[in-house]
Design an enzyme around this catalytic site. Structure first.
Site, PDB file in Angstrom:
ATOM      1  N   ASN A  10      -7.495   1.994   9.615  1.00 43.83           N
ATOM      2  CA  ASN A  10      -6.196   2.144  10.260  1.00 43.83           C
ATOM      3  C   ASN A  10      -6.416   2.127  11.760  1.00 43.83           C
ATOM      4  O   ASN A  10      -7.282   2.851  12.267  1.00 43.83           O
ATOM      5  CB  ASN A  10      -5.531   3.475   9.883  1.00 43.83           C
TER       6      ASN A  10
ATOM      7  N   ARG B 258       0.854  -1.180   0.000  1.00 40.50           N
ATOM      8  CA  ARG B 258       0.000   0.000   0.000  1.00 40.50           C
ATOM      9  C   ARG B 258       0.895   1.237   0.000  1.00 40.50           C
ATOM     10  O   ARG B 258       1.684   1.426   0.925  1.00 40.50           O
ATOM     11  CB  ARG B 258      -0.890   0.013   1.247  1.00 40.50           C
TER      12      ARG B 258
ATOM     13  N   GLU C 175      -3.451  -0.083   7.953  1.00 41.91           N
ATOM     14  CA  GLU C 175      -2.312   0.321   8.783  1.00 41.91           C
ATOM     15  C   GLU C 175      -2.492  -0.222  10.184  1.00 41.91           C
ATOM     16  O   GLU C 175      -3.592  -0.176  10.740  1.00 41.91           O
ATOM     17  CB  GLU C 175      -2.211   1.851   8.929  1.00 41.91           C
TER      18      GLU C 175
ATOM     19  N   TYR D  32      -4.367   1.717  15.735  1.00 40.61           N
ATOM     20  CA  TYR D  32      -3.117   1.621  16.499  1.00 40.61           C
ATOM     21  C   TYR D  32      -3.309   1.372  17.992  1.00 40.61           C
ATOM     22  O   TYR D  32      -2.505   0.713  18.614  1.00 40.61           O
ATOM     23  CB  TYR D  32      -2.292   2.914  16.340  1.00 40.61           C
TER      24      TYR D  32
ATOM     25  N   GLU E 277      -7.400   8.527   6.111  1.00 37.84           N
ATOM     26  CA  GLU E 277      -7.661   9.198   7.390  1.00 37.84           C
ATOM     27  C   GLU E 277      -8.110  10.644   7.259  1.00 37.84           C
ATOM     28  O   GLU E 277      -7.352  11.572   7.575  1.00 37.84           O
ATOM     29  CB  GLU E 277      -6.408   9.142   8.276  1.00 37.84           C
TER      30      GLU E 277
ATOM     31  N   HIS F  63      -2.836  11.012   0.633  1.00 33.58           N
ATOM     32  CA  HIS F  63      -2.388  10.778   2.008  1.00 33.58           C
ATOM     33  C   HIS F  63      -1.854  12.113   2.553  1.00 33.58           C
ATOM     34  O   HIS F  63      -0.663  12.268   2.792  1.00 33.58           O
ATOM     35  CB  HIS F  63      -1.336   9.670   2.053  1.00 33.58           C
TER      36      HIS F  63
HETATM   37  C1  PNW Z   1      -1.360   7.235  10.755  1.00 32.47           C
HETATM   38  N1  PNW Z   1      -4.292   7.669  16.503  1.00 32.47           N
HETATM   39  O1  PNW Z   1      -1.915   8.282  11.500  1.00 32.47           O
HETATM   40  C2  PNW Z   1      -0.942   7.776   9.384  1.00 32.47           C
HETATM   41  O2  PNW Z   1      -1.782   7.325   8.339  1.00 32.47           O
HETATM   42  C3  PNW Z   1       0.495   7.555   9.019  1.00 32.47           C
HETATM   43  O3  PNW Z   1       0.885   8.438   7.990  1.00 32.47           O
HETATM   44  C4  PNW Z   1       1.359   7.707  10.252  1.00 32.47           C
HETATM   45  O4  PNW Z   1       2.735   7.663   9.972  1.00 32.47           O
HETATM   46  C5  PNW Z   1       0.968   6.603  11.209  1.00 32.47           C
HETATM   47  O5  PNW Z   1      -0.406   6.645  11.540  1.00 32.47           O
HETATM   48  C6  PNW Z   1       1.733   6.639  12.526  1.00 32.47           C
HETATM   49  O6  PNW Z   1       1.439   7.805  13.241  1.00 32.47           O
HETATM   50  C7  PNW Z   1      -2.477   8.069  12.760  1.00 32.47           C
HETATM   51  O7  PNW Z   1      -4.064   8.500  17.418  1.00 32.47           O
HETATM   52  C8  PNW Z   1      -2.051   8.822  13.841  1.00 32.47           C
HETATM   53  O8  PNW Z   1      -5.065   6.713  16.756  1.00 32.47           O
HETATM   54  C9  PNW Z   1      -2.662   8.694  15.077  1.00 32.47           C
HETATM   55  C10 PNW Z   1      -3.690   7.794  15.245  1.00 32.47           C
HETATM   56  C11 PNW Z   1      -4.129   7.025  14.195  1.00 32.47           C
HETATM   57  C12 PNW Z   1      -3.512   7.166  12.966  1.00 32.47           C
END
Ligand code: PNW
Length: 480
Positions: A316, A84, A386, A318, A174, A129
């Site tokens: 995505n 991706r 992601e 995390y 996002e 992006h």
């Molecule tokens: C993503 N959260 O952003 C982005 O798509 C990427 O470009 C970035 O490098 C990656 O995460 C790591 O930061 C996020 O707080 C940032 O849950 C924060 C969150 C989720 C996605």
């Protein structure tokens, strides 16, 4: 936390796709070479170096513009099934408008796509992006309703040039970071700080732009090109801070304001913004003295036009947040989405950390989120586009290996125990790269990149070897 964490099966289904991900501004570099135009991240990092943790830029980044062959070789070695990556709008259309196409930009992505296919790696391409062309930002960017048309024109150029070989598309990555953080706040470019007004306007136009590109593909390109297209939206899992009904409702409200805002108009069977937003934003706007709601309204025709514009759901994910109810937020200061949502969120201090303050290791939240998605949006195929962990760049990155073990296991739980239809997973990220406001401090790569080396030497980390084994065995336990 209930039964989450129990494993029924540790194998990936035969048709499940394992891949990895990057984004143009974070890896390409070559910011002003070969005809590329300026974008908002070029402008932001050049004019406000103090906003980036190590005062760095993406001017060179991983230099993937010149080193994409090496990147593909790293992927081949890991055995990933798909890659991706995102297209730089300004590299293809230097002014943002479609009257001037940059042949070097088209050539670069053609070379990359052809090399991936030669290596049996499926390209999954994100059109946007976060790197809006600066000339379009000068006209208001996504706060300008005409952005819907400019994005459609760009999408047409992209489908015309690459659609014969690319069969998996994402319009936007996002929208929350573009609109909530970039327009509502200043944590991302362009940093308008128009909270509670500009962010809603931006999202309104961005969602329409997504739908426009979807319909364009569906009508004019799909019949010949036969691919799939959707959008990727991110969210943390929102866990109630206590067992009280008020906090449970607050957690639901929080995910509605954080994810449903962008997802409901597209994925919910009724379309439109979440009901709770259509109730709370007008209410608070009125109390603040606004003559109309700060949340724009979709017409009935628009609701219908936007609803169902997906072939799968891009997610995505995390980490997880705890949420509590704030019954009464006094009317003062600037309006904001958070005030509208009447919630507050924080991390449980016992959750294992990463190098980034916002990212705690909470794998059961991933399972719960996937189950929630199935309940809210039905049995839609989910592509996890992601998921990853940040540290300070160590080669023996056991923290990242541990994170992937736990999160992949949590995802399999959702698939086997709760029958959630997850079809693909991309590890963020192939290489250490420009982590936006965190510069090159916090790193997410499966491969280390030496940012002091003009050759930007890549070195596989322990996590790259771990992921290679997962992909080869197509399971997560008993592979060592
Ligand atoms: C993503 N959260 O952003 C982005 O798509 C990427 O470009 C970035 O490098 C990656 O995460 C790591 O930061 C996020 O707080 C940032 O849950 C924060 C969150 C989720 C996605």
């Amino acid at each position: 936390y209930g039964t989450y964490g129990k494993l029924n099966s540790n194998e990936f289904p035969g048709d499940f796709l394992l891949g990895t991900a990057t984004a143009s501004y974070q890896i390409e570099g070559a910011w002003n070479l070969s005809g590329k135009g300026e974008n908002i991240w070029d402008r932001y990092t050049h004019t406000h170096p103090e906003l980036i943790l190590d005062r760095s830029t993406g001017d060179v980044a991983c230099d993937s513009y010149h080193k994409y062959e090496e990147d593909v070789a790293l992927m081949k070695k890991m055995g990933v099934q798909f890659y991706r990556f995102s297209l730089s709008w300004s590299r293809i259309l230097p002014t943002g408008f479609a009257y001037q196409i940059n042949p070097d930009g088209i050539r670069y992505y053609n070379d990359l796509i052809n090399l991936l296919l030669k290596n049996d790696i499926i390209p999954l391409v994100t059109l946007f992006h976060w790197d809006t062309p600066q000339p379009l930002e000068d006209l208001g960017g996504f706060t300008n309703a005409l952005m819907v048309e400019w994005f459609e024109d760009y999408a047409r150029v992209v489908f015309e040039n690459f659609g014969d070989r690319v069969k998996l598309w994402l319009t936007f990555n996002e929208p929350k970071q573009t609109c909530h953080e970039g327009v509502g706040g200043d944590n991302k470019a362009p940093g308008y700080e128009s909270s509670g007004i500009g962010d809603y306007l931006c999202a309104h136009n961005l969602i329409k732009a997504h739908a426009r590109a979807y319909h364009l593909y569906d009508k004019e390109f799909r019949p010949k090109q036969n691919g799939s297209i959707s959008i990727t939206i991110d969210t943390s899992w929102m866990e109630p801070g206590t067992n009280s009904t008020a906090d449970k409702e607050a957690a639901e409200r929080k995910i509605a304001f954080n994810f449903g805002w962008y997802a409901d108009p597209i994925f919910h069977p009724n379309g439109d913004y979440p009901e709770v937003m259509r109730k709370l934003v007008p209410e608070r706007s009125k109390k603040e003295g606004f003559r109309r709601s700060r949340l724009p309204e979709f017409t009935k025709e628009e609701v219908k036009y936007i609803r169902g514009t997906f072939d799968f759901l891009g997610l995505n994910h995390y980490t997880t947040l705890l949420v509590k109810d704030i019954p009464e937020i006094p009317i003062s200061g600037k309006p904001s989405v958070d005030k509208d949502s009447r919630t507050e969120s924080w991390h449980d201090p016992s959750w294992p950390p990463s190098s980034a303050g916002w990212l705690k290791v909470v794998p059961w939240g991933f399972t719960k989120l996937l189950v929630w998605l199935k309940h809210r949006y039905g049995d839609v195929p989910i592509y996890v586009t992601e998921n990853g962990f940040s540290d300070l760049g160590e080669i023996d990155d056991q923290g990242r290996v541990n994170y992937y073990k736990l999160y992949l296991s949590a995802m399999l739980d959702a698939m086997y125990e709760h029958k959630v239809n997850v079809k693909a997973y991309a590890a963020w990220s192939l290489v250490d790269n420009f982590e936006w406001r965190d510069g090159y401090v916090n790193r997410f790569g499966l491969h280390h990149v030496d940012m002091n080396d003009p050759g930007r030497k890549r070195t596989p980390k322990a996590s790259a070897e771990y992921y290679r084994k997962v992909i080869a065995a197509r399971k997560i336990h008993g592979i060592d």
